[in-house]
Scaffold this motif. Structure first.
Motif, PDB file in Angstrom:
ATOM      1  N   ARG A  65       0.858  -1.195   0.000  1.00  0.00           N
ATOM      2  CA  ARG A  65       0.000   0.000   0.000  1.00  0.00           C
ATOM      3  C   ARG A  65       0.891   1.242   0.000  1.00  0.00           C
ATOM      4  NH1 ARG A  65      -0.901   2.477   5.284  1.00  0.00           N
ATOM      5  NH2 ARG A  65       0.201   1.303   6.877  1.00  0.00           N
ATOM      6  N   ALA A  66       0.291   2.359  -0.416  1.00  0.00           N
ATOM      7  CA  ALA A  66       1.049   3.609  -0.447  1.00  0.00           C
ATOM      8  C   ALA A  66       1.441   4.005   0.966  1.00  0.00           C
ATOM      9  CB  ALA A  66       0.197   4.701  -1.078  1.00  0.00           C
ATOM     10  N   LEU A  67       2.649   4.482   1.128  1.00  0.00           N
ATOM     11  CA  LEU A  67       3.106   4.900   2.446  1.00  0.00           C
ATOM     12  C   LEU A  67       3.672   6.304   2.354  1.00  0.00           C
ATOM     13  CD1 LEU A  67       4.926   1.632   3.567  1.00  0.00           C
ATOM     14  CD2 LEU A  67       2.812   2.542   4.526  1.00  0.00           C
ATOM     15  N   LYS A  68       3.110   7.186   3.176  1.00  0.00           N
ATOM     16  CA  LYS A  68       3.569   8.581   3.187  1.00  0.00           C
ATOM     17  C   LYS A  68       4.136   8.901   4.551  1.00  0.00           C
ATOM     18  CE  LYS A  68       1.782  11.540  -0.215  1.00  0.00           C
ATOM     19  NZ  LYS A  68       3.075  11.790  -0.640  1.00  0.00           N
ATOM     20  N   ALA A  69       4.931   9.951   4.588  1.00  0.00           N
ATOM     21  CA  ALA A  69       5.499  10.383   5.863  1.00  0.00           C
ATOM     22  C   ALA A  69       4.385  10.519   6.893  1.00  0.00           C
ATOM     23  CB  ALA A  69       6.225  11.699   5.695  1.00  0.00           C
ATOM     24  N   GLY A  70       4.588   9.989   8.070  1.00  0.00           N
ATOM     25  CA  GLY A  70       3.594  10.043   9.129  1.00  0.00           C
ATOM     26  C   GLY A  70       2.823   8.739   9.268  1.00  0.00           C
ATOM     27  N   ASP A  71       2.739   7.949   8.196  1.00  0.00           N
ATOM     28  CA  ASP A  71       2.072   6.643   8.282  1.00  0.00           C
ATOM     29  C   ASP A  71       2.878   5.723   9.192  1.00  0.00           C
ATOM     30  OD1 ASP A  71       0.264   7.584   6.502  1.00  0.00           O
ATOM     31  OD2 ASP A  71       1.008   6.452   4.776  1.00  0.00           O
ATOM     32  N   THR A  72       2.209   4.671   9.641  1.00  0.00           N
ATOM     33  CA  THR A  72       2.940   3.722  10.468  1.00  0.00           C
ATOM     34  C   THR A  72       2.946   2.351   9.814  1.00  0.00           C
ATOM     35  OG1 THR A  72       0.936   3.323  11.747  1.00  0.00           O
ATOM     36  CG2 THR A  72       2.533   4.888  12.653  1.00  0.00           C
ATOM     37  N   VAL A  73       4.014   1.627  10.046  1.00  0.00           N
ATOM     38  CA  VAL A  73       4.184   0.291   9.471  1.00  0.00           C
ATOM     39  C   VAL A  73       4.383  -0.697  10.617  1.00  0.00           C
ATOM     40  CG1 VAL A  73       5.691  -1.155   8.044  1.00  0.00           C
ATOM     41  CG2 VAL A  73       5.283   1.230   7.400  1.00  0.00           C
ATOM     42  N   PRO A  74       3.478  -1.666  10.759  1.00  0.00           N
ATOM     43  CA  PRO A  74       3.700  -2.672  11.792  1.00  0.00           C
ATOM     44  C   PRO A  74       4.762  -3.671  11.365  1.00  0.00           C
ATOM     45  CG  PRO A  74       1.485  -2.856  10.808  1.00  0.00           C
ATOM     46  CD  PRO A  74       2.249  -1.896   9.983  1.00  0.00           C
ATOM     47  N   LEU A  75       5.645  -4.006  12.280  1.00  0.00           N
ATOM     48  CA  LEU A  75       6.695  -4.985  11.998  1.00  0.00           C
ATOM     49  C   LEU A  75       6.693  -6.015  13.112  1.00  0.00           C
ATOM     50  CD1 LEU A  75       9.596  -2.474  11.200  1.00  0.00           C
ATOM     51  CD2 LEU A  75       8.441  -3.913   9.501  1.00  0.00           C
ATOM     52  N   LYS A  76       6.804  -7.274  12.739  1.00  0.00           N
ATOM     53  CA  LYS A  76       6.896  -8.314  13.761  1.00  0.00           C
ATOM     54  C   LYS A  76       8.310  -8.874  13.752  1.00  0.00           C
ATOM     55  CE  LYS A  76       4.869 -12.736  15.068  1.00  0.00           C
ATOM     56  NZ  LYS A  76       4.248 -13.903  14.439  1.00  0.00           N
ATOM     57  N   LEU A  77       9.041  -8.644  14.820  1.00  0.00           N
ATOM     58  CA  LEU A  77      10.425  -9.094  14.900  1.00  0.00           C
ATOM     59  C   LEU A  77      10.490 -10.420  15.629  1.00  0.00           C
ATOM     60  CD1 LEU A  77      12.229  -5.816  16.111  1.00  0.00           C
ATOM     61  CD2 LEU A  77      11.145  -6.288  13.927  1.00  0.00           C
ATOM     62  N   THR A  78      11.191 -11.378  15.076  1.00  0.00           N
ATOM     63  CA  THR A  78      11.351 -12.663  15.744  1.00  0.00           C
ATOM     64  C   THR A  78      12.823 -12.882  16.078  1.00  0.00           C
ATOM     65  OG1 THR A  78       9.482 -13.531  14.507  1.00  0.00           O
ATOM     66  CG2 THR A  78      10.893 -15.145  15.592  1.00  0.00           C
ATOM     67  N   PHE A  79      13.061 -13.296  17.331  1.00  0.00           N
ATOM     68  CA  PHE A  79      14.432 -13.471  17.795  1.00  0.00           C
ATOM     69  C   PHE A  79      14.790 -14.947  17.853  1.00  0.00           C
ATOM     70  CE2 PHE A  79      12.913  -9.395  19.222  1.00  0.00           C
ATOM     71  CZ  PHE A  79      13.975  -8.562  18.895  1.00  0.00           C
ATOM     72  N   ARG A  80      16.079 -15.207  18.024  1.00  0.00           N
ATOM     73  CA  ARG A  80      16.557 -16.591  17.966  1.00  0.00           C
ATOM     74  C   ARG A  80      15.947 -17.456  19.069  1.00  0.00           C
ATOM     75  NH1 ARG A  80      22.405 -16.682  16.525  1.00  0.00           N
ATOM     76  NH2 ARG A  80      21.590 -16.739  14.406  1.00  0.00           N
ATOM     77  N   ASN A  81      15.651 -16.857  20.204  1.00  0.00           N
ATOM     78  CA  ASN A  81      15.075 -17.639  21.297  1.00  0.00           C
ATOM     79  C   ASN A  81      13.589 -17.953  21.064  1.00  0.00           C
ATOM     80  OD1 ASN A  81      13.800 -15.225  21.732  1.00  0.00           O
ATOM     81  ND2 ASN A  81      14.882 -14.751  23.643  1.00  0.00           N
ATOM     82  N   GLY A  82      13.094 -17.599  19.895  1.00  0.00           N
ATOM     83  CA  GLY A  82      11.720 -17.938  19.568  1.00  0.00           C
ATOM     84  C   GLY A  82      10.719 -16.849  19.921  1.00  0.00           C
ATOM     85  N   LYS A  83      11.144 -15.906  20.733  1.00  0.00           N
ATOM     86  CA  LYS A  83      10.226 -14.835  21.128  1.00  0.00           C
ATOM     87  C   LYS A  83      10.060 -13.844  19.993  1.00  0.00           C
ATOM     88  CE  LYS A  83      10.778 -14.994  26.070  1.00  0.00           C
ATOM     89  NZ  LYS A  83      11.352 -14.394  27.263  1.00  0.00           N
ATOM     90  N   SER A  84       8.876 -13.273  19.921  1.00  0.00           N
ATOM     91  CA  SER A  84       8.711 -12.238  18.903  1.00  0.00           C
ATOM     92  C   SER A  84       8.053 -11.013  19.507  1.00  0.00           C
ATOM     93  CB  SER A  84       7.937 -12.776  17.700  1.00  0.00           C
ATOM     94  OG  SER A  84       6.701 -13.241  18.126  1.00  0.00           O
ATOM     95  N   GLN A  85       8.130  -9.940  18.757  1.00  0.00           N
ATOM     96  CA  GLN A  85       7.730  -8.650  19.294  1.00  0.00           C
ATOM     97  C   GLN A  85       7.134  -7.802  18.171  1.00  0.00           C
ATOM     98  OE1 GLN A  85      10.372  -5.290  21.251  1.00  0.00           O
ATOM     99  NE2 GLN A  85      10.950  -7.303  22.006  1.00  0.00           N
ATOM    100  N   GLU A  86       6.030  -7.125  18.497  1.00  0.00           N
ATOM    101  CA  GLU A  86       5.421  -6.239  17.506  1.00  0.00           C
ATOM    102  C   GLU A  86       5.981  -4.830  17.692  1.00  0.00           C
ATOM    103  OE1 GLU A  86       2.815  -6.972  15.326  1.00  0.00           O
ATOM    104  OE2 GLU A  86       2.506  -9.066  15.915  1.00  0.00           O
ATOM    105  N   VAL A  87       6.315  -4.209  16.592  1.00  0.00           N
ATOM    106  CA  VAL A  87       6.904  -2.877  16.630  1.00  0.00           C
ATOM    107  C   VAL A  87       6.186  -2.001  15.609  1.00  0.00           C
ATOM    108  CG1 VAL A  87       8.992  -1.578  16.055  1.00  0.00           C
ATOM    109  CG2 VAL A  87       9.183  -3.698  17.321  1.00  0.00           C
ATOM    110  N   THR A  88       6.041  -0.736  15.931  1.00  0.00           N
ATOM    111  CA  THR A  88       5.444   0.175  14.955  1.00  0.00           C
ATOM    112  C   THR A  88       6.504   1.163  14.484  1.00  0.00           C
ATOM    113  OG1 THR A  88       3.373  -0.003  16.153  1.00  0.00           O
ATOM    114  CG2 THR A  88       3.546   1.762  14.533  1.00  0.00           C
ATOM    115  N   ALA A  89       6.742   1.144  13.196  1.00  0.00           N
ATOM    116  CA  ALA A  89       7.726   2.071  12.633  1.00  0.00           C
ATOM    117  C   ALA A  89       6.992   3.214  11.946  1.00  0.00           C
ATOM    118  CB  ALA A  89       8.626   1.352  11.639  1.00  0.00           C
ATOM    119  N   THR A  90       7.534   4.417  12.097  1.00  0.00           N
ATOM    120  CA  THR A  90       6.911   5.585  11.481  1.00  0.00           C
ATOM    121  C   THR A  90       7.614   5.923  10.174  1.00  0.00           C
ATOM    122  OG1 THR A  90       6.527   6.388  13.706  1.00  0.00           O
ATOM    123  CG2 THR A  90       6.187   7.962  11.931  1.00  0.00           C
TER     124      THR A  90
END
Lengths: 221, 205
Positions: free
Chosen positions: B156-181
């Motif tokens: 989708r189109a992304l403009k300055a100010g929009d947010t992008v959800p990112l799901k980070l997964t680590f080696r220990n199996g845990k994951s984390q949701e992050v919002t990038a601007t």
């Protein structure tokens, strides 16, 4: 008898020594002179930026992002800051082009008389994916002074070779998904259309601004 | 004067030869010096490895695993036609355990790869990373011109100010949701590339 022979050898050696010393001295001074003459043209603070001697570019035929021709003649008239890359480049190209844009914006504000001597050229070495529309959107997004340029692979190689630019495709997992490693140096082409200088990585807007100002001051001497 | 011209010619060759020689000598010196540095480095690394006790200490370490904190997650705005973008952030590992980011997903992109930009002899290389290591009590900095997340296939189109959800997964199996601007790095925004820290992607766990 032996003492006479000895004397001859002695004086002979001395003479040879003197001649060798004399020739060596002459050589040294000649070399010094030549060295002094060869560096006198470019000021010290531009030695890393400008080539000792600008190199005329041999004919090449590319297209600008509006579909018009972009040949060695389009470089003439102003100084051009040239960067090679591709639009699907995630990191280096947008970073470098935003620095170039920052340089232009800041010069336009602080030194408009310097800014008007410069243009920007973004050469896409990925003509397979970068059509002219994509290229124009991309170049103009960064700065209106920036012209996107691309063309046939042979012609891209032509200009790249002349400016010592290297690029190579690094295949990805799908045919349309690949990376292109490329030279991240920026190049300077002078108003006579000659390859005149380089701006080495890492690019810093403040340093580039200072260099571009010096280049204009020097070229107007 | 013919002999003199001849001599001048020959002199050019000799001078050039000496220059070449000087260059190779410098190169040789550099190689030897580098070799020395490496040798010292190896010895030190070896002696460091000798302190095996550290590993044991880590294993026995307190399990106050606070996870990885993500600061200042942002995506560089790109022209509408660009399908590939990059995300940057800093990953703060305040725990006593080393950790590694192994994969990232985003609903706004087909896929995400981890990369490092390496400029070698003026040539930029994208090095795909299987993981980005975050040592114990240390940071991993993802910033322009270095480590970054390559966001491929924008949906989708992304403009300055929009947010992008990112799901980070680590080696220990845990994951984390992050919002990038999404941030603009050129034009009127007045922002310098990647130097602002507004902690927009702050995540506790």
């Amino acid at each position: 008898m032996t003492s006479r022979k000895f004397k001859v050898i002695y004086w002979g050696l001395a003479l040879v020594g003197i001649i060798v010393a004399g020739v060596a001295w002459m050589e040294m001074s000649a070399l010094e002179k030549r060295r002094a003459a060869s560096v006198s043209l470019i000021p010290k603070d531009l030695a890393e930026t400008l080539l000792p001697k600008a190199r005329p570019l041999k004919p090449f035929a590319l297209q600008n992002h509006d579909g018009g021709p972009f040949t060695e003649n389009q470089f003439k008239g102003k100084w051009d800051v040239v960067f090679f890359g591709y639009t699907q480049c995630p990191d280096v190209c947008p970073l470098s082009l935003s620095i170039m844009a920052e340089v232009f914006n800041s010069l336009e504000k602080s030194d408009p008389q310097v800014a008007e001597h410069y243009r920007g050229v973004f050469v896409s070495v990925d003509p397979k994916r970068d059509d002219l529309k994509i290229l124009k959107d991309y170049a103009v997004y960064f700065h209106p002074k920036l012209t996107g340029v691309t063309g046939k692979p042979k012609q891209l190689q032509n200009i790249a070779r002349q400016m010592n630019v290297a690029y190579m495709v690094e295949p990805g997992d799908r045919p349309d998904n690949y990376l292109v490693n490329h030279t991240a140096t920026m190049f300077l082409v002078d108003p006579q259309g000659r390859y005149a200088g380089v701006l080495q990585t890492p690019h810093e807007a403040d340093q580039i601004i200072a260099k571009l100002k010096k280049v204009i001051a020097f070229s107007q001497q | 004067m013919k002999w003199y011209l001849n001599y001048l010619n020959r002199r050019e060759i000799i001078v050039n030869t000496w220059r070449e020689y000087g260059r190779s000598l410098r190169l040789l010196t550099a190689v030897v010096a580098l070799g020395g540095v490496f040798a010292i480095g190896t010895v030190q690394a070896g002696s460091h490895g000798g302190h095996g006790g550290h590993e044991g200490h880590k294993k026995a370490g307190h399990n106050s695993h606070k996870g990885v904190q993500v600061h200042d997650a942002w995506v560089r705005e790109a022209p509408p036609t660009a399908r590939v973008l990059a995300a940057y952030m800093s990953l703060d590992n305040s725990s006593d355990k080393a950790c590694a980011l192994v994969s990232v997903e985003s609903p706004d992109f087909e896929r995400v790869e981890l990369h490092n930009t390496v400029v070698h002899n003026g040539m930029a290389h994208m090095m795909k990373q299987d993981a980005i290591d975050i040592p114990a009590n240390a940071w991993a900095l993802l910033e322009p011109g270095g480590y970054h997340m390559m966001l491929i296939g924008r949906k989708r189109a992304l403009k300055a100010g929009d947010t992008v959800p990112l799901k980070l997964t680590f080696r220990n199996g845990k994951s984390q949701e992050v919002t990038a601007t999404v941030r603009k790095t050129v034009g009127g925004g007045g922002m310098k590339h990647g130097s602002h820290a507004d902690h927009s992607g702050h995540m506790g766990h």
